[in-house]
Design a protein around this motif. Structure first.
Motif, PDB file in Angstrom:
ATOM      1  N   ILE A  67       0.866  -1.173   0.000  1.00 21.88           N
ATOM      2  CA  ILE A  67       0.000   0.000   0.000  1.00 21.88           C
ATOM      3  C   ILE A  67       0.901   1.221   0.000  1.00 21.88           C
ATOM      4  CG2 ILE A  67      -1.753   1.293   1.262  1.00 21.88           C
ATOM      5  CD1 ILE A  67      -2.797  -1.461   2.225  1.00 21.88           C
ATOM      6  N   PHE A  68       0.813   2.000  -1.064  1.00 21.01           N
ATOM      7  CA  PHE A  68       1.694   3.154  -1.195  1.00 21.01           C
ATOM      8  C   PHE A  68       0.945   4.473  -1.080  1.00 21.01           C
ATOM      9  CE2 PHE A  68       0.352   2.021  -5.439  1.00 21.01           C
ATOM     10  CZ  PHE A  68      -0.028   3.248  -5.963  1.00 21.01           C
ATOM     11  N   ALA A  69      -0.383   4.436  -1.047  1.00 20.05           N
ATOM     12  CA  ALA A  69      -1.160   5.670  -0.907  1.00 20.05           C
ATOM     13  C   ALA A  69      -2.347   5.407   0.017  1.00 20.05           C
ATOM     14  CB  ALA A  69      -1.657   6.149  -2.267  1.00 20.05           C
ATOM     15  N   GLN A  70      -2.539   6.304   0.976  1.00 16.60           N
ATOM     16  CA  GLN A  70      -3.687   6.212   1.883  1.00 16.60           C
ATOM     17  C   GLN A  70      -4.104   7.614   2.276  1.00 16.60           C
ATOM     18  OE1 GLN A  70      -1.128   3.890   3.822  1.00 16.60           O
ATOM     19  NE2 GLN A  70      -0.331   5.367   5.253  1.00 16.60           N
ATOM     20  N   ARG A  71      -5.377   7.826   2.305  1.00 17.80           N
ATOM     21  CA  ARG A  71      -5.931   9.132   2.673  1.00 17.80           C
ATOM     22  C   ARG A  71      -7.312   8.889   3.261  1.00 17.80           C
ATOM     23  NH1 ARG A  71      -6.510  14.826   0.408  1.00 17.80           N
ATOM     24  NH2 ARG A  71      -8.730  15.247   0.587  1.00 17.80           N
ATOM     25  N   VAL A  72      -7.640   9.669   4.288  1.00 17.51           N
ATOM     26  CA  VAL A  72      -8.973   9.599   4.863  1.00 17.51           C
ATOM     27  C   VAL A  72      -9.510  11.024   4.954  1.00 17.51           C
ATOM     28  CG1 VAL A  72      -8.194   9.571   7.287  1.00 17.51           C
ATOM     29  CG2 VAL A  72     -10.375   8.538   6.692  1.00 17.51           C
ATOM     30  N   ASP A  73     -10.744  11.209   4.454  1.00 15.40           N
ATOM     31  CA  ASP A  73     -11.346  12.542   4.440  1.00 15.40           C
ATOM     32  C   ASP A  73     -12.867  12.430   4.588  1.00 15.40           C
ATOM     33  OD1 ASP A  73     -12.597  12.170   1.813  1.00 15.40           O
ATOM     34  OD2 ASP A  73     -10.616  12.479   0.964  1.00 15.40           O
ATOM     35  N   MET A  74     -13.520  13.575   4.718  1.00 17.54           N
ATOM     36  CA  MET A  74     -14.970  13.608   4.923  1.00 17.54           C
ATOM     37  C   MET A  74     -15.737  13.933   3.633  1.00 17.54           C
ATOM     38  SD  MET A  74     -15.746  15.052   8.721  1.00 17.54           S
ATOM     39  CE  MET A  74     -17.400  14.364   8.724  1.00 17.54           C
ATOM     40  N   ALA A 106     -17.887  12.775  14.077  1.00 18.60           N
ATOM     41  CA  ALA A 106     -18.829  11.769  13.591  1.00 18.60           C
ATOM     42  C   ALA A 106     -19.328  12.180  12.207  1.00 18.60           C
ATOM     43  CB  ALA A 106     -19.999  11.635  14.561  1.00 18.60           C
ATOM     44  N   GLY A 107     -19.691  11.188  11.401  1.00 13.80           N
ATOM     45  CA  GLY A 107     -20.228  11.456  10.076  1.00 13.80           C
ATOM     46  C   GLY A 107     -19.659  10.507   9.039  1.00 13.80           C
ATOM     47  N   GLY A 108     -19.860  10.868   7.777  1.00 13.28           N
ATOM     48  CA  GLY A 108     -19.376  10.053   6.674  1.00 13.28           C
ATOM     49  C   GLY A 108     -17.929  10.358   6.341  1.00 13.28           C
ATOM     50  N   TRP A 109     -17.133   9.335   6.220  1.00 15.31           N
ATOM     51  CA  TRP A 109     -15.712   9.454   5.891  1.00 15.31           C
ATOM     52  C   TRP A 109     -15.405   8.549   4.707  1.00 15.31           C
ATOM     53  CZ3 TRP A 109     -11.818  12.312   8.465  1.00 15.31           C
ATOM     54  CH2 TRP A 109     -12.265  13.037   9.583  1.00 15.31           C
ATOM     55  N   ARG A 110     -14.316   8.859   4.002  1.00 13.44           N
ATOM     56  CA  ARG A 110     -13.872   8.056   2.862  1.00 13.44           C
ATOM     57  C   ARG A 110     -12.405   7.703   3.043  1.00 13.44           C
ATOM     58  NH1 ARG A 110     -13.806  11.046  -2.781  1.00 13.44           N
ATOM     59  NH2 ARG A 110     -12.167  12.182  -1.683  1.00 13.44           N
ATOM     60  N   LEU A 111     -12.103   6.423   2.882  1.00 11.75           N
ATOM     61  CA  LEU A 111     -10.730   5.935   2.899  1.00 11.75           C
ATOM     62  C   LEU A 111     -10.328   5.651   1.454  1.00 11.75           C
ATOM     63  CD1 LEU A 111      -8.161   4.803   4.299  1.00 11.75           C
ATOM     64  CD2 LEU A 111      -9.367   2.611   4.450  1.00 11.75           C
ATOM     65  N   SER A 112      -9.301   6.345   0.975  1.00  9.15           N
ATOM     66  CA  SER A 112      -8.791   6.128  -0.384  1.00  9.15           C
ATOM     67  C   SER A 112      -7.462   5.387  -0.283  1.00  9.15           C
ATOM     68  CB  SER A 112      -8.577   7.465  -1.089  1.00  9.15           C
ATOM     69  OG  SER A 112      -9.783   8.195  -1.143  1.00  9.15           O
ATOM     70  N   LEU A 113      -7.330   4.310  -1.071  1.00 11.62           N
ATOM     71  CA  LEU A 113      -6.129   3.483  -1.025  1.00 11.62           C
ATOM     72  C   LEU A 113      -5.586   3.242  -2.426  1.00 11.62           C
ATOM     73  CD1 LEU A 113      -7.367   0.736   1.460  1.00 11.62           C
ATOM     74  CD2 LEU A 113      -5.749   2.573   1.958  1.00 11.62           C
ATOM     75  N   GLY A 114      -4.275   3.140  -2.521  1.00 15.59           N
ATOM     76  CA  GLY A 114      -3.597   2.709  -3.733  1.00 15.59           C
ATOM     77  C   GLY A 114      -2.614   1.625  -3.348  1.00 15.59           C
ATOM     78  N   ALA A 115      -2.635   0.506  -4.084  1.00 12.23           N
ATOM     79  CA  ALA A 115      -1.771  -0.619  -3.715  1.00 12.23           C
ATOM     80  C   ALA A 115      -1.301  -1.378  -4.946  1.00 12.23           C
ATOM     81  CB  ALA A 115      -2.529  -1.571  -2.787  1.00 12.23           C
ATOM     82  N   LYS A 116      -0.170  -2.027  -4.773  1.00 13.14           N
ATOM     83  CA  LYS A 116       0.376  -2.936  -5.783  1.00 13.14           C
ATOM     84  C   LYS A 116       0.220  -4.356  -5.259  1.00 13.14           C
ATOM     85  CE  LYS A 116       2.209   0.106  -8.653  1.00 13.14           C
ATOM     86  NZ  LYS A 116       1.745   0.247 -10.018  1.00 13.14           N
ATOM     87  N   GLU A 125      -6.940   0.588  -6.880  1.00 18.25           N
ATOM     88  CA  GLU A 125      -7.358   1.847  -6.279  1.00 18.25           C
ATOM     89  C   GLU A 125      -8.766   1.682  -5.734  1.00 18.25           C
ATOM     90  OE1 GLU A 125      -6.928   5.041  -9.071  1.00 18.25           O
ATOM     91  OE2 GLU A 125      -4.817   4.610  -9.407  1.00 18.25           O
ATOM     92  N   SER A 126      -8.976   2.116  -4.507  1.00 15.89           N
ATOM     93  CA  SER A 126     -10.287   1.991  -3.881  1.00 15.89           C
ATOM     94  C   SER A 126     -10.629   3.241  -3.102  1.00 15.89           C
ATOM     95  CB  SER A 126     -10.318   0.801  -2.908  1.00 15.89           C
ATOM     96  OG  SER A 126     -10.232  -0.409  -3.602  1.00 15.89           O
ATOM     97  N   LYS A 127     -11.906   3.553  -3.107  1.00 16.32           N
ATOM     98  CA  LYS A 127     -12.450   4.628  -2.270  1.00 16.32           C
ATOM     99  C   LYS A 127     -13.594   3.993  -1.482  1.00 16.32           C
ATOM    100  CE  LYS A 127     -11.200   8.342  -5.456  1.00 16.32           C
ATOM    101  NZ  LYS A 127     -10.007   8.728  -4.800  1.00 16.32           N
ATOM    102  N   LEU A 128     -13.358   3.811  -0.194  1.00 15.98           N
ATOM    103  CA  LEU A 128     -14.307   3.112   0.675  1.00 15.98           C
ATOM    104  C   LEU A 128     -14.962   4.105   1.624  1.00 15.98           C
ATOM    105  CD1 LEU A 128     -11.874   0.194   1.497  1.00 15.98           C
ATOM    106  CD2 LEU A 128     -13.697   0.177  -0.200  1.00 15.98           C
ATOM    107  N   VAL A 129     -16.274   4.081   1.667  1.00 13.15           N
ATOM    108  CA  VAL A 129     -17.026   5.006   2.517  1.00 13.15           C
ATOM    109  C   VAL A 129     -17.468   4.268   3.782  1.00 13.15           C
ATOM    110  CG1 VAL A 129     -19.103   6.422   2.662  1.00 13.15           C
ATOM    111  CG2 VAL A 129     -17.789   6.358   0.531  1.00 13.15           C
ATOM    112  N   PHE A 130     -17.239   4.921   4.927  1.00 14.87           N
ATOM    113  CA  PHE A 130     -17.648   4.352   6.203  1.00 14.87           C
ATOM    114  C   PHE A 130     -18.188   5.479   7.081  1.00 14.87           C
ATOM    115  CE2 PHE A 130     -13.247   5.550   6.567  1.00 14.87           C
ATOM    116  CZ  PHE A 130     -13.109   6.068   7.827  1.00 14.87           C
TER     117      PHE A 130
END
Length: 134
Positions: A67-74, A106-116, A125-130
């Motif tokens: 996993i070379f990229a990770q970001r979490v945002d609202m 609290a609220g909706g968040w998104r985890l964005s990942l990039g992996a080899k 590449e994934s954008k997961l909402v939790f």
């Protein structure tokens, strides 16, 4: 009795069929996806987020991805600029990837990942909402 030409054609057809089978059985980068282990995470300055990397063809977990990229945002709540610090944690089981993030709201968040994935060309590449709950 088969003639030499008929045997040659049959052998060519069999080889073409086997080649088609072997290439369709191989996974491509689009056959992998990250999935959230839990749809809700407790609000915390050291919240743990777990994801699984799954081979969609077999349903099996995929270990040892890089996993070379990770970001979490609202972004789900319209606040993409509201991002939080995130860091990778050691895995406790093959195919499960863990992260520690500061999730102060609290609220909706998104985890964005990039992996080899080992042995594959391209990037998963994934954008997961939790949801973050109190």
């Amino acid at each position: 009795m088969m003639t030499y030409l008929a045997m040659k054609r049959t052998a060519a057809a069999v080889l073409i069929g086997l080649a088609a089978l072997s290439t369709s059985a191989q996974a491509g980068i689009e056959d992998y996806e990250f999935q959230l282990a839990q749809p809700e995470v407790k609000q915390d300055n050291a919240a743990e987020i777990q994801v699984r990397l799954v081979d969609k063809q077999t349903g099996k977990l995929v270990p040892d991805a890089v996993i070379f990229a990770q970001r979490v945002d609202m972004a789900p709540d319209g606040m993409e600029a509201m991002q939080a610090p995130i860091e990778a944690l050691p895995s406790t089981e093959p195919g499960v990837y863990r992260f520690k993030a500061q999730l102060p709201m609290a609220g909706g968040w998104r985890l964005s990942l990039g992996a080899k994935v080992q042995g594959e060309t391209g990037t998963v590449e994934s954008k997961l909402v939790f949801k973050v709950v109190q």
